[in-house]
Design an enzyme around this catalytic site. Structure first.
Site, PDB file in Angstrom:
ATOM      1  N   ASP A  83       0.882  -1.157   0.000  1.00 31.75           N
ATOM      2  CA  ASP A  83       0.000   0.000   0.000  1.00 31.75           C
ATOM      3  C   ASP A  83       0.930   1.220   0.000  1.00 31.75           C
ATOM      4  O   ASP A  83       2.141   1.070   0.182  1.00 31.75           O
ATOM      5  CB  ASP A  83      -0.883  -0.045   1.247  1.00 31.75           C
ATOM      6  CG  ASP A  83      -1.687   1.222   1.454  1.00 31.75           C
ATOM      7  OD1 ASP A  83      -2.315   1.677   0.489  1.00 31.75           O
ATOM      8  OD2 ASP A  83      -1.657   1.767   2.571  1.00 31.75           O
ATOM      9  N   ASP A 123      -0.120   5.097   1.154  1.00 29.30           N
ATOM     10  CA  ASP A 123      -0.359   6.033   2.256  1.00 29.30           C
ATOM     11  C   ASP A 123      -0.349   5.322   3.614  1.00 29.30           C
ATOM     12  O   ASP A 123      -0.956   4.252   3.771  1.00 29.30           O
ATOM     13  CB  ASP A 123      -1.721   6.719   2.077  1.00 29.30           C
ATOM     14  CG  ASP A 123      -1.748   7.648   0.867  1.00 29.30           C
ATOM     15  OD1 ASP A 123      -0.661   8.074   0.423  1.00 29.30           O
ATOM     16  OD2 ASP A 123      -2.848   7.939   0.368  1.00 29.30           O
TER      17      ASP A 123
END
Length: 243
Positions: free
Chosen positions: A8, A10
């Protein structure tokens, strides 16, 4: 056989939310209530379209937006982890699956000199229009009821693995590194020899713990190892490679 690292972005690679970090490029570093309150659950990308329109309307230049995005901090240890990956590309593939957008991620990785670590980025397409406003589109459409309308990370990962398999590439181990609720869905396509690494104290860790406590938790086959810094992820990767 190669290892696949799936990240991922953020609150995983970077230690903040790139979509809210961009607001720092506004003179008052805040949005008007009309924009703030226009968000509908599951429709974040549409909301970000309105945010970027507002930023463009304030005549903030694309270069100013980029300069602000390049200041977002990386999570502790992540630059070392990505540097290690970039130095071992013969044995490690690396992809990012994110609800951010192509321009933010590209700017941030390039500013840090880390773009060589990542083979592919799967995220919402973004570009500046002729008026100087950034336009953000949904990555794809899907029928998964668990995920936001613009992105099902499981669908992305399944398709990527299928395409790699068609090329004759099967991964010895997959590490999935994330933090958020939208990182739960893709863990269901991991195998027993794979590892899901949720960030300590974040939503994914709590959801995985809840899932493991249920009787019908067969959908989670991968080992779960929580992390708080990229250094811990790097240690697990090295242990896997050199065992």
């Amino acid at each position: 056989m190669k290892t696949l690292m799936v990240f991922d972005f953020d609150h995983t690679v970077v230690d903040d939310n790139s979509d809210t970090w961009v607001i720092r490029c506004l003179p008052g570093q805040t949005l008007p209530d009309a924009v703030k309150h226009s968000y509908r659950k599951g429709h974040w990308t549409e909301f970000m379209g309105r945010v970027m329109n507002y930023i463009g309307d304030q005549e903030v230049s694309p270069d100013s937006v980029r300069s602000v995005m390049e200041t977002i901090p990386f999570t502790t240890g992540m630059t070392d982890l990505l540097t290690f990956i970039s130095e071992h590309k013969s044995s490690i593939d690396c992809i990012v699956i994110s609800d951010s957008n192509t321009m933010f991620i590209d700017w941030i990785l390039r500013a840090a000199g880390l773009q060589a670590a990542v083979d592919q980025v799967f995220t919402n397409p973004a570009k500046f229009n002729e008026l100087g406003c950034m336009e953000v589109q949904c990555y794809h459409s899907h029928d998964c009821e668990r995920c936001p309308v613009n992105l099902c990370k499981r669908k992305v990962l399944e398709l990527y693995l299928s395409e790699q398999s068609d090329r004759g590439l099967e991964y010895e181990r997959i590490f999935y590194v994330g933090d958020g609720g939208n990182d739960l869905c893709p863990t269901s396509c991991l195998r027993g020899r794979d590892v899901v690494m949720p960030r300590k104290g974040y939503t994914l860790e709590k959801q995985l713990a809840k899932l493991k406590g249920q009787e019908d938790s067969d959908c989670l086959r991968a080992r779960v190892i929580a992390w708080s810094s990229g250094t811990e992820v790097l240690e697990e990767l090295k242990a896997s490679m050199y065992s």
